[in-house]
Design a protein around this motif. Structure first.
Motif, PDB file in Angstrom:
ATOM      1  N   SER A  14       9.708   3.329  -0.143  1.00 52.57           N
ATOM      2  CA  SER A  14       8.442   4.196  -1.137  1.00 52.57           C
ATOM      3  C   SER A  14       9.332   5.449  -1.122  1.00 52.57           C
ATOM      4  CB  SER A  14       7.222   4.653  -0.321  1.00 52.57           C
ATOM      5  OG  SER A  14       7.864   4.466   1.320  1.00 52.57           O
ATOM      6  N   HIS A  15       9.931   6.586   0.066  1.00 49.09           N
ATOM      7  CA  HIS A  15      10.661   7.653  -0.253  1.00 49.09           C
ATOM      8  C   HIS A  15      11.848   7.643   0.806  1.00 49.09           C
ATOM      9  CE1 HIS A  15       6.705   9.728  -0.235  1.00 49.09           C
ATOM     10  NE2 HIS A  15       5.580   8.567   0.663  1.00 49.09           N
ATOM     11  N   ILE A  16      12.507   8.472  -0.378  1.00 49.30           N
ATOM     12  CA  ILE A  16      13.633   8.759   0.548  1.00 49.30           C
ATOM     13  C   ILE A  16      14.148  10.310   0.106  1.00 49.30           C
ATOM     14  CG2 ILE A  16      16.715   9.244  -0.167  1.00 49.30           C
ATOM     15  CD1 ILE A  16      15.904   6.602  -1.967  1.00 49.30           C
ATOM     16  N   ILE A  17      14.756  10.719   1.706  1.00 49.93           N
ATOM     17  CA  ILE A  17      14.712  11.647   1.951  1.00 49.93           C
ATOM     18  C   ILE A  17      15.797  12.206   2.560  1.00 49.93           C
ATOM     19  CG2 ILE A  17      13.653  13.688   4.517  1.00 49.93           C
ATOM     20  CD1 ILE A  17      11.627  11.092   4.829  1.00 49.93           C
TER      21      ILE A  17
ATOM     22  N   PRO B 197      11.785  -2.628   0.242  1.00 49.09           N
ATOM     23  CA  PRO B 197      10.649  -2.334  -0.868  1.00 49.09           C
ATOM     24  C   PRO B 197       9.182  -1.810   0.156  1.00 49.09           C
ATOM     25  CG  PRO B 197      10.810  -4.386  -1.996  1.00 49.09           C
ATOM     26  CD  PRO B 197      12.230  -4.299   0.025  1.00 49.09           C
ATOM     27  N   GLY B 198       9.152  -0.642   0.036  1.00 49.71           N
ATOM     28  CA  GLY B 198       8.023   0.259   1.170  1.00 49.71           C
ATOM     29  C   GLY B 198       8.518   1.108   1.857  1.00 49.71           C
ATOM     30  N   ASP B 199       9.797   1.148   2.414  1.00 52.75           N
ATOM     31  CA  ASP B 199      10.511   1.792   3.379  1.00 52.75           C
ATOM     32  C   ASP B 199      10.505   3.333   3.010  1.00 52.75           C
ATOM     33  OD1 ASP B 199      11.265  -0.305   4.684  1.00 52.75           O
ATOM     34  OD2 ASP B 199      13.802  -0.753   4.409  1.00 52.75           O
ATOM     35  N   VAL B 200      10.629   4.228   4.289  1.00 52.02           N
ATOM     36  CA  VAL B 200      11.063   5.744   4.431  1.00 52.02           C
ATOM     37  C   VAL B 200      12.376   5.617   4.877  1.00 52.02           C
ATOM     38  CG1 VAL B 200      10.979   7.789   5.155  1.00 52.02           C
ATOM     39  CG2 VAL B 200       8.541   6.104   4.719  1.00 52.02           C
ATOM     40  N   VAL B 201      13.580   6.309   3.694  1.00 48.22           N
ATOM     41  CA  VAL B 201      14.872   6.138   3.811  1.00 48.22           C
ATOM     42  C   VAL B 201      15.904   7.618   3.991  1.00 48.22           C
ATOM     43  CG1 VAL B 201      17.025   5.976   3.002  1.00 48.22           C
ATOM     44  CG2 VAL B 201      15.311   3.765   2.595  1.00 48.22           C
TER      45      VAL B 201
ATOM     46  N   LEU C 185       0.834  -1.642   0.055  1.00 47.39           N
ATOM     47  CA  LEU C 185      -0.260  -0.547   0.085  1.00 47.39           C
ATOM     48  C   LEU C 185       0.407   0.916   0.315  1.00 47.39           C
ATOM     49  CD1 LEU C 185      -2.932  -1.054   2.489  1.00 47.39           C
ATOM     50  CD2 LEU C 185      -2.608  -0.596   0.255  1.00 47.39           C
ATOM     51  N   ARG C 186       2.587   1.134   0.442  1.00 47.95           N
ATOM     52  CA  ARG C 186       3.235   2.233   0.850  1.00 47.95           C
ATOM     53  C   ARG C 186       3.328   2.515  -0.445  1.00 47.95           C
ATOM     54  NH1 ARG C 186       4.130  -0.183   5.987  1.00 47.95           N
ATOM     55  NH2 ARG C 186       5.757  -0.779   5.233  1.00 47.95           N
TER      56      ARG C 186
END
Lengths: 346, 346, 346, 346
Positions: free
Chosen positions: B193-196, B167-171, A301-302
């Motif tokens: 899901s995102h790389i900040i 997969p799906g992690d926020v990094v 879902l993410r």
């Protein structure tokens, strides 16, 4: 309400039935806004699933809005949009505590549309609602979420994650039906160097290309082994995902792996297959089987919400509920219609 | 031959020196066709690495052609194109047997350009050649391969793989210098899901966007925590990669992780940092540190060869050997020049 | 009923209070047949846990018999013997789905004897009963099961499993209080080559020997490093478990590990500790922290039932409920009394 | 020197042959102080291993003293006591870099006593000496070390570690020959709750009890499934290790596992076995095969040195070199003689 009711082999019909009622404090009732047909439903219609009895509402994939919850339900209430998982989970048995919901010992597992009335209906009662549904995040639409009820997690969990696909791997997927295609989508998340798709229908190999394969082999006309060897220094594939379910394709899967390969069986098998232990006993093979658990749904879902994954392209046909019987027909004739996933909405 | 020779703090000069000679049966001599400058070389010039003595040829990154091998070398011969790893590996000590080459107890580790003459030269002698070089596959050019001597494996192994990006992690990646950027490239291989990206220079944040970040925060002007929380249901990041090496950025890294976060330190630290165990002892944190081992190079080469990874964009400047001193200057003034990686060719 | 009620710092008293009542369909009420005192209870008494308010019944460890269950409880009923976990688990939040119950977002975690009335009472109401208790297998008695409410899983999960103890490892445990001792018991399950116990009290080092340590070092009088090196080819320990909670012991833990070591912090810290990143950044360290989740309880129960694990030796003192205040005193003066675990029965 | 030389099927004889000579800079020559016979040697004698040609010295297990080393050998010299691994490792190929030495692509793998002259001789030349031998630590004697050349690592790596035995598991071992018994010894290192031994000979089941089994089933007279279920809540075993190598025992192994079981095949198979995918496709099975790599030898040596593992009890018979032919006879008739491991010394 209207629902697709099973009346014995070959017979499923859109029928007027009573609305579902809550029977347990942990239940929820969901108004179905999108549902779909699964290959398993065709197996039921073929009479292959004897636990499904006359009168059962079919279907185990749904997205919709909660209309009622039992007093023990804590994580949702009327008005919440939810994904209904094909796998119900009691949440407290040995397997559920390890997130192996597909093996639930507490009354869950695959029960919707099998031993419980299912989701091909205007409303569905969901048992163990807190552990068998997922709140939909903003920015995810019904159709793409629906692909997470069962299809995408199957290819991803039983194929990709069990096989441990890793950056730089050469991955072979045998079978380019819906599950094989989701295995390719899922494998892409781990950046393999190559995905080799194998099938006997050129049309399905064409679809494979759209879902992430970069080498396509029609094994009706060519042995895939030389192709696999050509991109693996002659060794064989790092990962093979079997998504057909025949002894021949299983033997092919074992033959295409390198020493040390991980082979994930996703195919539904009706017969034993010969395992060539006289060759394989020395080859450091890891072979896995499994049912989907849907434990990966929150991560998927993410990925939908952040647009890293495009699940919508699995949907090839859309129908209104009134056309449910025609939808079954289109789905059953997928070789002709090219149907991957058929979505029904009210 | 010409080589960049260290003559004490602040003093490195292109100098005519004798060609290297084989001293052990496991050595190879490689004609250098591309070499580069690393941040560590600047540390040496600053006098921070006392094991480097006057007269040492610097450099630990090279791609070239084998010109001579000792009698014990089995995997290459004159004429073979090879990548020289920054980490030499004896291949038989406890750490090398576990692929932790950076901790080699048998005389390897980071020795090139430190205790052995290095690769910023026309020729370099490579000890333990069979386990310290990689044959280049077809279709991979010198420049992109050169990025695998040290830079890309550092971000990938010490950042991405130790942190277990999924997969799906926020990094979150703190620090957008060359190593931080390769951590982003490497993280993308696992479909977060995102790389900040976090940095204090907007120019570097701009580069971060090209290397895979989708959210950029300048922490000179804003606390990144609200941003991190906004995409993590208020929890904090799944993964934080520290690629600066200051107590403040380390504290920030610990603060941005969710309970259960994996924090990978890649930064080179010169001082202790406070670890807030009074908060963190309950938070299920995993914190890792490490030197690059370069065990991931074979997989990364497969990703280069299959064009899944574009390492060339790390190269911002190119010089001929004759301009080596100017190249050091450009690299040392990266804040002004925007230099990421500076490549030297004969 | 009688219960140990907190009335502000320094004040806990056996008090007559109303029996607990069911408040949620997922609750169970358990008649307590064995309960215990935890070091955390002493922290509460010292006023260090402000979330505990006047009037709270303390205690989060119990074994007993179910007397009542809510309508949503499926796995137990009146008459069943159960272990009450110190950690309550909603069972459906992100962390509970990953078996990280200690981080429960759904209202669980450590709540018993903190924000809910606890188990130092004749009866205790257990929220989320299906996921927060364990049915006792035959052949396991109350006392040994009680050690699994919190103590043994803490040393095992937060120490042994997070550190990844492996056959042949050299394991250092710093601190030989109850948690350190259970870390040794748990480590023995994985057959390390050596367990080195470190403490400043010879009496506790004597206990360490009974719990599996084979080398004991009093660090009040000797630096443990030479001893650790003498059994590790000069490298340092594979695993270090910190079970004290002071900056000094944390620094010692970091210093005793070899390059590549896994350091598990189990100690409860009240202050920051310096992390010597100037040394550790190159050393491939993995450092973990964490709260107990009690996910290991089913496996530990199997080990108790098969007599592979002797948890009874943790029990040093036994009292009747009427002597509860004396039991607190004995436990609080453990340096003098040698108390490890104090068990109360009706 | 004297050596056991193969002269075609059924014919091995103690023969006077020239001493081995160094042929490569990475070789070592070892004076054999203890050697042994392996079941594989009997397969060679039966003519089942066509790569072994007339004139070959047999044997791949040895402990002895180095007498000569090539110029590239760094880790040992004349006078050093070493364990010779049955698996030679080039140390630099793809598989060796991952410690899968049994799959070595660089000329190693199982070569001693097969394509190279072997260790049943007074002296043996060991190729790739740095990566194919292990220095013996103090306190480990020749006989126990000899068990680590191949036998104990086989049961431990291919059985126990591939199956991931874990504390509290119920482990079934099918086949109580030497390899099955070492699987039990190895499994004990991880503290399973039960080890169930299955065989058709009561004498071997008696041995199983001494090697760690606590439940013994003779499957000539009883179906083991009810016994397995009786200690697993009716589910089946967590781990099954197949150490026989027949289709029937393989099928039994698959049948005894619970959903989610890990099945490790260690047996040497000469024929395919039916894999009942029609049942197993849903059961979350992980099946592994493999050759020994001997990567576990350093850890096993530490366990021998610290007396955590008693490998000596595998040795049932001892002979002088002069009696080598009689030793083969005793080993070949193990059903009568009870031979597990037969050790030869000069």
């Amino acid at each position: 309400m209207r629902a697709m009711v099973y009346h014995g082999p070959g017979n499923v019909a859109l029928t007027e039935v009573p609305d579902p009622e809550m029977t347990h404090e942990a239940d929820a009732v969901v108004r179905v806004e999108a549902t779909s047909i699964c290959g398993t439903d065709l197996h039921i219609l073929a009479g292959d699933v004897p636990t499904v009895r006359d009168g059962r509402i079919l279907g185990h994939e749904a997205v919709g809005t909660v209309v009622d919850v039992g007093s023990a339900v804590r994580t949702m209430g009327p008005g919440d949009r939810v994904l209904v998982s094909s796998i119900s989970a009691c949440g407290s048995c040995r397997y559920c505590r390890e997130a192996h919901y597909g093996q639930c010992l507490g009354g869950g597992g695959w029960i919707l549309g099998r031993t419980y009335d299912g989701a091909q209906a205007e409303y569905v009662r969901v048992p163990f609602a807190d552990t068998s549904t997922h709140r939909l995040p903003g920015g995810v639409d019904d159709e793409e979420a629906l692909m997470l009820s069962e299809l995408l997690p199957t290819g991803y969990e039983v194929g990709v994650l069990k096989a441990g696909v890793w950056p730089g791997d050469v991955v072979v997927v045998i079978g380019c039906g819906p599950v094989g295609l989701t295995a390719m989508m899922g494998a892409r998340l781990f950046s393999p160097s190559h995905i080799i798709a194998i099938d006997r229908a050129d049309s399905r190999l064409g679809a494979a290309k759209e879902f992430g394969a970069d080498i396509m082999v029609n094994d009706a006309t060519a042995d895939p082994l030389p192709t696999v060897r050509s991109v693996t220094d002659g060794l064989g594939a790092d990962v093979v995902i079997e998504a057909v379910g025949q002894p021949e394709t299983f033997e092919l899967a074992m033959r295409l792996g390198r020493p040390g390969a991980r082979i994930a069986n996703v195919g539904v098998h009706g017969r034993p297959a010969p395992l060539h232990l006289e060759d394989q006993w020395t080859r450091d093979i890891t072979l896995t089987t499994g049912l989907v658990d849907t434990y990966s749904v929150p991560a998927l879902l993410r990925l939908l919400a952040s647009r890293q994954l495009d699940a919508r392209k699995l949907v090839t046909h859309r129908f209104a509920f009134a056309d449910f019987e025609r939808a079954y027909d289109v789905f059953a004739r997928s070789a002709d219609t090219g149907a991957l996933k058929v979505v029904l909405s009210p």
